[in-house]
Design a protein around this motif. Structure first.
Motif, PDB file in Angstrom:
ATOM      1  N   UNK A 202       0.938  -1.122  -0.013  1.00 48.76           N
ATOM      2  CA  UNK A 202      -0.047   0.061   0.005  1.00 48.76           C
ATOM      3  C   UNK A 202       0.735   1.249   0.001  1.00 48.76           C
ATOM      4  N   UNK A 203       0.301   2.360  -0.004  1.00 50.93           N
ATOM      5  CA  UNK A 203       0.921   3.762  -0.069  1.00 50.93           C
ATOM      6  C   UNK A 203       0.176   4.767   0.355  1.00 50.93           C
ATOM      7  N   UNK A 204       0.747   5.754   1.018  1.00 56.54           N
ATOM      8  CA  UNK A 204       0.154   6.857   1.573  1.00 56.54           C
ATOM      9  C   UNK A 204       1.002   7.977   1.448  1.00 56.54           C
ATOM     10  N   UNK A 205       0.450   9.399   1.534  1.00 52.53           N
ATOM     11  CA  UNK A 205       0.878  10.604   1.165  1.00 52.53           C
ATOM     12  C   UNK A 205       0.733  11.418   2.350  1.00 52.53           C
ATOM     13  N   UNK A 206       1.889  12.417   3.069  1.00 54.51           N
ATOM     14  CA  UNK A 206       1.868  13.074   3.820  1.00 54.51           C
ATOM     15  C   UNK A 206       2.913  14.362   3.674  1.00 54.51           C
ATOM     16  N   UNK A 207       2.232  15.450   3.587  1.00 52.66           N
ATOM     17  CA  UNK A 207       3.073  16.772   3.315  1.00 52.66           C
ATOM     18  C   UNK A 207       3.873  16.393   1.852  1.00 52.66           C
ATOM     19  N   UNK A 208       3.209  16.267   0.945  1.00 52.84           N
ATOM     20  CA  UNK A 208       3.571  16.034  -0.123  1.00 52.84           C
ATOM     21  C   UNK A 208       4.589  14.856  -0.524  1.00 52.84           C
ATOM     22  N   UNK A 209       4.841  14.140   0.477  1.00 51.84           N
ATOM     23  CA  UNK A 209       5.718  12.815   0.315  1.00 51.84           C
ATOM     24  C   UNK A 209       4.972  11.706   0.160  1.00 51.84           C
ATOM     25  N   UNK A 210       5.111  10.678  -0.683  1.00 57.06           N
ATOM     26  CA  UNK A 210       4.324   9.545  -0.925  1.00 57.06           C
ATOM     27  C   UNK A 210       5.036   8.351  -0.561  1.00 57.06           C
ATOM     28  N   UNK A 211       4.698   7.590   0.326  1.00 60.51           N
ATOM     29  CA  UNK A 211       5.603   6.428   0.607  1.00 60.51           C
ATOM     30  C   UNK A 211       4.743   5.162   0.216  1.00 60.51           C
ATOM     31  N   UNK A 212       5.593   3.964   0.219  1.00 62.99           N
ATOM     32  CA  UNK A 212       5.008   2.790  -0.195  1.00 62.99           C
ATOM     33  C   UNK A 212       5.422   1.634   0.776  1.00 62.99           C
ATOM     34  N   UNK A 213       4.555   0.853   1.274  1.00 66.77           N
ATOM     35  CA  UNK A 213       5.209  -0.165   2.310  1.00 66.77           C
ATOM     36  C   UNK A 213       4.739  -1.671   1.992  1.00 66.77           C
ATOM     37  N   UNK A 214       5.247  -2.563   2.023  1.00 66.74           N
ATOM     38  CA  UNK A 214       5.199  -3.863   1.481  1.00 66.74           C
ATOM     39  C   UNK A 214       5.458  -4.881   2.717  1.00 66.74           C
ATOM     40  N   UNK A 215       4.512  -5.827   3.025  1.00 71.28           N
ATOM     41  CA  UNK A 215       4.766  -6.801   3.962  1.00 71.28           C
ATOM     42  C   UNK A 215       4.472  -8.186   3.479  1.00 71.28           C
ATOM     43  N   UNK A 216       5.470  -9.208   3.713  1.00 73.36           N
ATOM     44  CA  UNK A 216       5.086 -10.658   3.265  1.00 73.36           C
ATOM     45  C   UNK A 216       5.234 -11.604   4.486  1.00 73.36           C
ATOM     46  N   UNK A 217       4.410 -12.627   4.232  1.00 74.38           N
ATOM     47  CA  UNK A 217       4.352 -13.557   5.574  1.00 74.38           C
ATOM     48  C   UNK A 217       4.089 -12.916   6.914  1.00 74.38           C
ATOM     49  N   UNK A 218       3.265 -12.118   6.962  1.00 75.28           N
ATOM     50  CA  UNK A 218       2.765 -11.505   8.191  1.00 75.28           C
ATOM     51  C   UNK A 218       1.459 -12.234   8.971  1.00 75.28           C
ATOM     52  N   UNK A 219       1.177 -12.136  10.018  1.00 77.93           N
ATOM     53  CA  UNK A 219      -0.035 -12.703  10.771  1.00 77.93           C
ATOM     54  C   UNK A 219      -0.898 -11.527  11.321  1.00 77.93           C
ATOM     55  N   UNK A 220      -1.971 -11.815  11.453  1.00 74.30           N
ATOM     56  CA  UNK A 220      -3.080 -10.930  12.291  1.00 74.30           C
ATOM     57  C   UNK A 220      -2.495 -10.603  13.619  1.00 74.30           C
ATOM     58  N   UNK A 221      -1.622 -11.274  14.259  1.00 71.75           N
ATOM     59  CA  UNK A 221      -1.062 -10.727  15.439  1.00 71.75           C
ATOM     60  C   UNK A 221       0.431 -10.322  15.301  1.00 71.75           C
ATOM     61  N   UNK A 222       0.717  -9.561  16.431  1.00 67.09           N
ATOM     62  CA  UNK A 222      -0.112  -8.794  17.434  1.00 67.09           C
ATOM     63  C   UNK A 222      -0.938  -7.671  17.034  1.00 67.09           C
ATOM     64  N   UNK A 223      -0.639  -7.253  15.542  1.00 68.32           N
ATOM     65  CA  UNK A 223      -1.353  -6.116  14.998  1.00 68.32           C
ATOM     66  C   UNK A 223      -1.869  -6.553  13.573  1.00 68.32           C
ATOM     67  N   UNK A 224      -3.120  -6.468  13.417  1.00 68.29           N
ATOM     68  CA  UNK A 224      -3.587  -6.706  11.800  1.00 68.29           C
ATOM     69  C   UNK A 224      -2.842  -6.154  10.797  1.00 68.29           C
ATOM     70  N   UNK A 225      -2.502  -6.695   9.699  1.00 65.88           N
ATOM     71  CA  UNK A 225      -1.567  -6.339   8.692  1.00 65.88           C
ATOM     72  C   UNK A 225      -1.470  -4.803   8.473  1.00 65.88           C
ATOM     73  N   UNK A 226      -2.857  -4.238   8.195  1.00 61.19           N
ATOM     74  CA  UNK A 226      -2.794  -2.655   7.825  1.00 61.19           C
ATOM     75  C   UNK A 226      -2.299  -2.072   9.106  1.00 61.19           C
ATOM     76  N   UNK A 227      -2.423  -2.279  10.156  1.00 64.85           N
ATOM     77  CA  UNK A 227      -1.762  -1.663  11.327  1.00 64.85           C
ATOM     78  C   UNK A 227      -0.425  -1.800  11.528  1.00 64.85           C
ATOM     79  N   UNK A 228       0.146  -2.851  11.102  1.00 67.41           N
ATOM     80  CA  UNK A 228       1.558  -2.867  11.031  1.00 67.41           C
ATOM     81  C   UNK A 228       2.092  -2.195   9.955  1.00 67.41           C
TER      82      UNK A 228
END
Length: 432
Positions: free
Chosen positions: A321-347
């Motif tokens: 996924x990606x997000x934008x803040x103050x004109x800067x756009x970052x992407x994040x990738x997760x592989x082989x995650x689990x729903x704990x201790x946080x759900x993937x989108x929270x990680x």
């Protein structure tokens, strides 16, 4: 104090204790059992350690038979490991990779591999096992979408088939005889991760084998050399592989297509239904229905641009996924995650926060140069989704079970107190 009063007061204390224990979540100390119970020690969570490069050559061993080749088909050999590593020397490291002097990364991350990058410049800001090989699950639909958006007529109307409806895994609800534009199929593919939509799209690209060949060709041309697709939808298959580095490259390329950037940021659209089956006299017409975006980061993270989720038994949770803040756009990738201790989108949110906090110019690697730059969507923050995904429902169900247990204890304690009071009153009346 009489014996009757003593027993009554003891019972009242017991009922109150049950109620208090339920309200406080069981924090009240309980009497020690006469016989020590068997050990139930829970191992504390720890982020998977990849310092020894366990996935340098291939993904972890499968837990089922999804990657067993069909009869007569050979077992794919491991993909070659590029040397030097793509993206710079530090991309060859297998543990956590952060800029010199950067603060520690967030701790509650169950993803075995992850990567944070600048979506526009291609700078890698931080990573963990960036070239380690894992399974992509439905995040590989990003690659299928890139191929299809550049080759298919989006206004063409496609008729749904029974083969579309019979595919394994997540389905949006394509039915035989339904009429769908390729644009609607792309919405179903990207927003709702429909494997039936992937099947209908792949059928126009030469079938599953033809689509997979074109996906692998595109990945290779983008220097995503840890990636090999085995199915258009992301269902596990022989030789399936990607890496956090590669998946970021594929997502960045997809985001250079304006319609992809629009669709990953779309909250909800109406999807067509399909007619009743002429072979079933009891069948009825199936009306259209709304489909929502299954990426929760889109709804719950300020500045979220969009992304893609994935899950299989072997891949576990995957996310880009990606997000934008103050004109800067970052992407994040997760592989082989689990729903704990946080759900993937929270990680992912934790890692995005970490990346946004790093100063510009602090990087550990570089994605391949792209001839096109991603197009900004300019979309506003979306509202919360109507329902959770299956995996998140499973996680939240545990919370509901604990809440229900507390409620039963509260009610049980109150009922016990009332019953004892009523019994005592009756006994008093019978004595006098």
């Amino acid at each position: 104090m009489s014996i009757r009063d003593f027993h009554l007061r003891t019972a009242l204390c017991l009922g109150a204790a049950l109620t208090i224990a339920a309200v406080t979540g069981g924090a009240t100390a309980a009497p020690a059992p006469a016989t020590p119970p068997s050990s139930t020690t829970t191992t504390p969570f720890s982020t998977p350690n990849t310092d020894g490069c366990p996935q340098k050559i291939r993904p972890p061993a499968p837990i089922d038979e999804s990657e067993v080749p069909s009869p007569g088909e050979p077992t794919p050999s491991a993909l070659p490991v590029p040397s030097p590593p793509l993206g710079g020397a530090r991309m060859g490291e297998c543990g956590v990779v952060i800029p010199k002097g950067a603060p520690p990364v967030p701790q509650d991350i169950s993803a075995t591999a992850w990567l944070v990058s600048d979506l526009d410049t291609g700078e890698v800001l931080a990573a963990k096992d960036p070239h380690g090989r894992y399974r992509p699950a439905s995040t590989i639909k990003v690659l299928l979408a890139t191929v299809a958006l550049r080759k298919l007529d989006l206004n063409k109307v496609v008729t749904g088939t029974q083969e579309d409806a019979n595919v394994d895994g997540t389905k949006v609800g394509i039915g035989p005889g339904g009429r769908y534009t390729n644009r609607q199929l792309m919405q179903a593919l990207i927003m709702a991760s429909g494997n039936d939509a992937a099947h209908a799209i792949a059928a126009q690209l030469g079938g599953d084998a033809g689509a997979v060949a074109q996906m692998n060709e595109l990945a290779k041309s983008l220097h995503a050399l840890d990636t090999r697709t085995a199915s258009p939808s992301g269902l596990d298959g022989p030789g399936m592989s990607t890496s956090a580095y590669d998946l970021t490259v594929l997502f960045r390329e997809a985001m250079s297509i304006p319609l992809f950037a629009e669709l990953v940021h779309t909250e909800e659209v109406d999807f067509p239904g399909y007619p009743k089956s002429p072979e079933n006299p009891d069948d009825k017409d199936h009306p259209g229905f709304p489909i929502g975006n299954d990426n929760h980061l889109l709804y719950e993270y300020e500045g979220a641009i969009g992304g893609k989720t994935g899950f299989t038994d072997d891949a576990r949770q995957t996310f880009v996924a990606a997000a934008e803040r103050d004109g800067r756009r970052l992407a994040v990738t997760l592989l082989k995650a689990d729903v704990k201790p946080l759900r993937p989108f929270l990680q992912a949110a934790r890692l995005l926060d970490y990346g946004f906090a790093l100063p510009k110019g602090a990087d550990v690697g570089q994605l391949p140069d792209s001839s096109t730059k991603p197009s900004k969507t300019g979309a506003v923050l979306a509202s919360p989704p109507p329902k959770d995904t299956d995996q998140e429902v499973q996680a939240s169900a545990e919370d509901n079970d604990r809440s229900g247990t507390r409620t039963l204890l509260v009610v049980g304690g109150i009922v016990l107190v009332l019953a004892l009071l009523l019994g005592a009153r009756r006994r008093n009346k019978s004595r006098y």
